[in-house]
Write a protein that holds these residues in place. Structure first.
Motif, mmCIF file in Angstrom:
data_model
loop_
_atom_site.group_PDB
_atom_site.id
_atom_site.type_symbol
_atom_site.label_atom_id
_atom_site.label_comp_id
_atom_site.label_asym_id
_atom_site.label_seq_id
_atom_site.Cartn_x
_atom_site.Cartn_y
_atom_site.Cartn_z
ATOM 1 N N PRO A 151 -9.493 -0.981 -2.698
ATOM 2 C CA PRO A 151 -8.166 -0.458 -3.046
ATOM 3 C C PRO A 151 -7.877 0.883 -2.376
ATOM 4 O O PRO A 151 -8.773 1.694 -2.160
ATOM 5 C CB PRO A 151 -8.241 -0.300 -4.565
ATOM 6 C CG PRO A 151 -9.691 -0.119 -4.854
ATOM 7 C CD PRO A 151 -10.424 -0.937 -3.830
ATOM 8 N N ILE A 204 -5.566 4.109 -3.194
ATOM 9 C CA ILE A 204 -4.841 4.653 -4.342
ATOM 10 C C ILE A 204 -3.999 5.845 -3.910
ATOM 11 O O ILE A 204 -4.483 6.749 -3.223
ATOM 12 C CB ILE A 204 -5.824 5.076 -5.453
ATOM 13 C CG1 ILE A 204 -6.637 3.860 -5.912
ATOM 14 C CG2 ILE A 204 -5.083 5.695 -6.629
ATOM 15 C CD1 ILE A 204 -7.676 4.181 -6.951
ATOM 16 N N THR A 205 -2.750 5.840 -4.314
ATOM 17 C CA THR A 205 -1.844 6.961 -4.079
ATOM 18 C C THR A 205 -1.436 7.536 -5.426
ATOM 19 O O THR A 205 -1.045 6.793 -6.330
ATOM 20 C CB THR A 205 -0.593 6.506 -3.309
ATOM 21 O OG1 THR A 205 -0.997 5.875 -2.090
ATOM 22 C CG2 THR A 205 0.308 7.688 -2.986
ATOM 23 N N CYS A 240 -0.328 4.364 -7.767
ATOM 24 C CA CYS A 240 -0.070 3.114 -7.051
ATOM 25 C C CYS A 240 -1.372 2.671 -6.392
ATOM 26 O O CYS A 240 -1.974 3.420 -5.617
ATOM 27 C CB CYS A 240 1.022 3.298 -6.000
ATOM 28 S SG CYS A 240 1.354 1.793 -5.041
ATOM 29 N N VAL A 241 -1.808 1.454 -6.718
ATOM 30 C CA VAL A 241 -3.040 0.898 -6.157
ATOM 31 C C VAL A 241 -2.662 -0.246 -5.227
ATOM 32 O O VAL A 241 -2.093 -1.251 -5.668
ATOM 33 C CB VAL A 241 -3.976 0.381 -7.269
ATOM 34 C CG1 VAL A 241 -5.258 -0.184 -6.663
ATOM 35 C CG2 VAL A 241 -4.292 1.492 -8.257
ATOM 36 N N ALA A 242 -2.944 -0.091 -3.940
ATOM 37 C CA ALA A 242 -2.678 -1.143 -2.956
ATOM 38 C C ALA A 242 -3.969 -1.904 -2.693
ATOM 39 O O ALA A 242 -4.995 -1.308 -2.353
ATOM 40 C CB ALA A 242 -2.146 -0.529 -1.663
ATOM 41 N N THR A 243 -3.919 -3.210 -2.865
ATOM 42 C CA THR A 243 -5.118 -4.021 -2.659
ATOM 43 C C THR A 243 -4.703 -5.435 -2.273
ATOM 44 O O THR A 243 -3.515 -5.741 -2.115
ATOM 45 C CB THR A 243 -6.003 -4.025 -3.922
ATOM 46 O OG1 THR A 243 -7.233 -4.696 -3.632
ATOM 47 C CG2 THR A 243 -5.323 -4.716 -5.088
ATOM 48 N N ASN A 258 0.754 -4.368 -4.778
ATOM 49 C CA ASN A 258 0.668 -3.002 -5.306
ATOM 50 C C ASN A 258 0.680 -3.065 -6.827
ATOM 51 O O ASN A 258 1.459 -3.824 -7.414
ATOM 52 C CB ASN A 258 1.853 -2.141 -4.846
ATOM 53 C CG ASN A 258 1.798 -1.838 -3.360
ATOM 54 O OD1 ASN A 258 0.733 -1.844 -2.756
ATOM 55 N ND2 ASN A 258 2.955 -1.585 -2.759
ATOM 56 N N THR A 287 1.357 -0.563 -9.952
ATOM 57 C CA THR A 287 1.877 0.767 -10.269
ATOM 58 C C THR A 287 1.815 1.000 -11.775
ATOM 59 O O THR A 287 1.977 0.070 -12.571
ATOM 60 C CB THR A 287 3.329 0.935 -9.787
ATOM 61 O OG1 THR A 287 4.170 0.017 -10.486
ATOM 62 C CG2 THR A 287 3.437 0.691 -8.287
ATOM 63 N N VAL A 303 3.501 -7.809 -2.192
ATOM 64 C CA VAL A 303 3.890 -7.317 -0.867
ATOM 65 C C VAL A 303 3.913 -8.466 0.142
ATOM 66 O O VAL A 303 4.814 -8.589 0.960
ATOM 67 C CB VAL A 303 2.921 -6.207 -0.398
ATOM 68 C CG1 VAL A 303 3.276 -5.743 1.012
ATOM 69 C CG2 VAL A 303 2.942 -5.035 -1.371
#
Length: 453
Positions: free
Chosen positions: A75, A77-78, A90-93, A114, A116, A142
């Motif tokens: 992941p 993470i922002t 926000c976790v993009a994976t 994502n 959130t 996405v």
């Protein structure tokens, strides 16, 4: 009437002023540990492993059986601060979902998504510790790819995928956010535990209020409790002004500000450790500590002790130590008595020559070792000497200024530095490594600029 109104207003302003203690500013550099928390906990992989197991109360998904999740991507993470709330995450994976499709064949769905959520920062009512709580978790698709036959109607495929993913993903991914926050919250667990200052007492970092979130950082205000081992808590002195972070530090960085009032209270625990009985005759570069040497400053000593006798010096600190801090300089003020005696033949004890009241300052240098604040001192200057009692009659104690100054530096300062080696505790949070911090003495406080590497 105007005077009464003024007094009332001053009283209100005084009551609103922040307690002296310590302030912690957490920038995004420290809070990005959420990324490492997700990596360390391997929570997404664990959630993926659980996805294929039949859960109590979970309804089967129409059109797909033997559901499994694999190939979970690392992941990204922002985080962003949300003023007055906490942190937006926000976790993009990505991952691959497999199973038997409604057409009977093996199906793969490759998903990029994502997750959130808003992580609200609160103060736990039972423990008083900071705690994050997840709110409003959403899963946003996405990109989706599947191996379903291309000759199938797009609307049928899209409807099936939409139905399947919206049933699988929220139940799979949102608990991962909660689990990571549990992992992060555990790293606050020791924050308010009493920490020892030698064997003389403890310090406990208690939150003064719920942590505050701004657009750039989280601020935690502490009202530390300094407790004597056998006795009452030591009240922190009024610093005269609210503790404030100085400017000039990079946005997103993290600092700890420890007030001079807190350090003074902690040093009060060590006051008895600063007492000393010094019997050595030869000390460093000093002349022999005998009545002959002392007679060179006070002739009456030679008359009272025609034969040379070893000197024994007893120093007692009779007021609580006080620490003052101005930009770039910190002084430790000590008030006490200095008693010089002549050693008699064995069994006859000591014969007091005189007792002086002394006030002197020590320069303090700070460092961190093993996550505890260390202090090392050197003599700044002897501020005053006053004769309290004398067995040799009156004498001008100012004649002893040079002798006592050298004696304090060579014989007494090592005693103080030895007592200070116990170190002073720093707040235990988020597994912070204080050994990397850069230290700076500011107005009425010590500032630690926290570094992660």
């Amino acid at each position: 009437m105007l005077r009464i109104l003024c007094l009332a207003l001053c009283s209100l302003l005084s009551g609103a002023r922040a307690d002296p203690g310590a302030l912690l500013r957490l920038g995004m550099d420290v809070m990005n540990q959420v990324q490492s928390a997700m990596d360390e906990s391997h929570i997404l992989e664990k959630m993926a492993a659980e996805a294929g197991k039949k859960q109590p109360g979970m309804k089967p998904i129409k059109g797909i059986t033997n559901l499994k999740v694999k190939d979970v991507q690392l992941p990204v993470i922002t985080l962003n601060f949300v003023p007055g709330v906490g942190i937006f995450q926000c976790v993009a994976t990505g991952m691959t979902i497999t199973g038997k499709s409604f057409m009977g064949g093996n199906m793969e769905i490759i998903v990029v998504l994502n997750i959130t959520a808003t992580n609200r920062l609160l103060q736990d009512e039972e423990t008083g510790l900071p705690t994050f709580k997840s709110e409003g978790c959403e899963v946003i698709l996405v990109n989706v790819k599947t191996n379903l036959p291309s000759n199938m109607l797009p609307k049928v495929v899209n409807k099936f995928l939409d139905s399947t993913l919206h049933k699988v993903l929220p139940g799979l991914m949102c608990p991962a956010i909660d689990a990571v926050l549990v992992y992060v919250n555990r790293k606050w667990a020791n924050l308010s535990d009493p920490m020892p200052v030698g064997q003389m007492g403890t310090v406990k970092y208690v939150l003064a209020s719920t942590p505050a979130t701004t657009a750039s950082y989280i601020q935690v205000d502490f009202s530390p409790v300094v407790q004597q081992q056998k006795g009452k808590a030591i009240k922190l002195a009024d610093a005269g002004a609210a503790l404030q972070f100085p400017g000039g530090y990079a946005e997103g960085s993290s600092q700890l500000l420890v007030s001079a009032a807190l350090l003074t209270a902690e040093l009060a625990l060590l006051r008895k450790s600063f007492n000393a009985d010094i019997r050595e005759t030869m000390i460093g570069e000093l002349p022999p500590q005998t009545t002959v040497t002392l007679a060179g400053f006070i002739p009456a000593v030679a008359k009272a002790y025609p034969k040379s006798k070893p000197l024994v010096t007893q120093i007692r600190i009779n007021k609580p130590p006080k620490l003052t801090m101005n930009p770039g300089k910190s002084l430790l003020h000590l008030h006490g008595t200095l008693k010089m005696s002549a050693a008699q033949q064995q069994g006859k004890g000591l014969a007091s020559i005189f007792v002086l009241e002394a006030h002197f300052n020590l320069k303090v240098q700070y460092s961190v070792r093993e996550n505890r604040l260390q202090m090392a001192t050197t003599l700044d200057r002897l501020l005053s000497l006053a004769r309290k009692s004398s067995s040799i009659g009156q004498f001008n104690e100012k004649e002893l200024t040079g002798f006592i100054t050298d004696y304090l530096q060579e014989a007494y300062i090592p005693v103080v530095n030895d007592a200070l080696q116990v170190g002073l505790p720093l707040p235990d949070f988020l597994a912070m490594n204080y050994n990397l911090a850069q230290l700076d003495i500011v107005e009425n406080a010590l500032l630690l600029d926290l570094k992660l590497d």
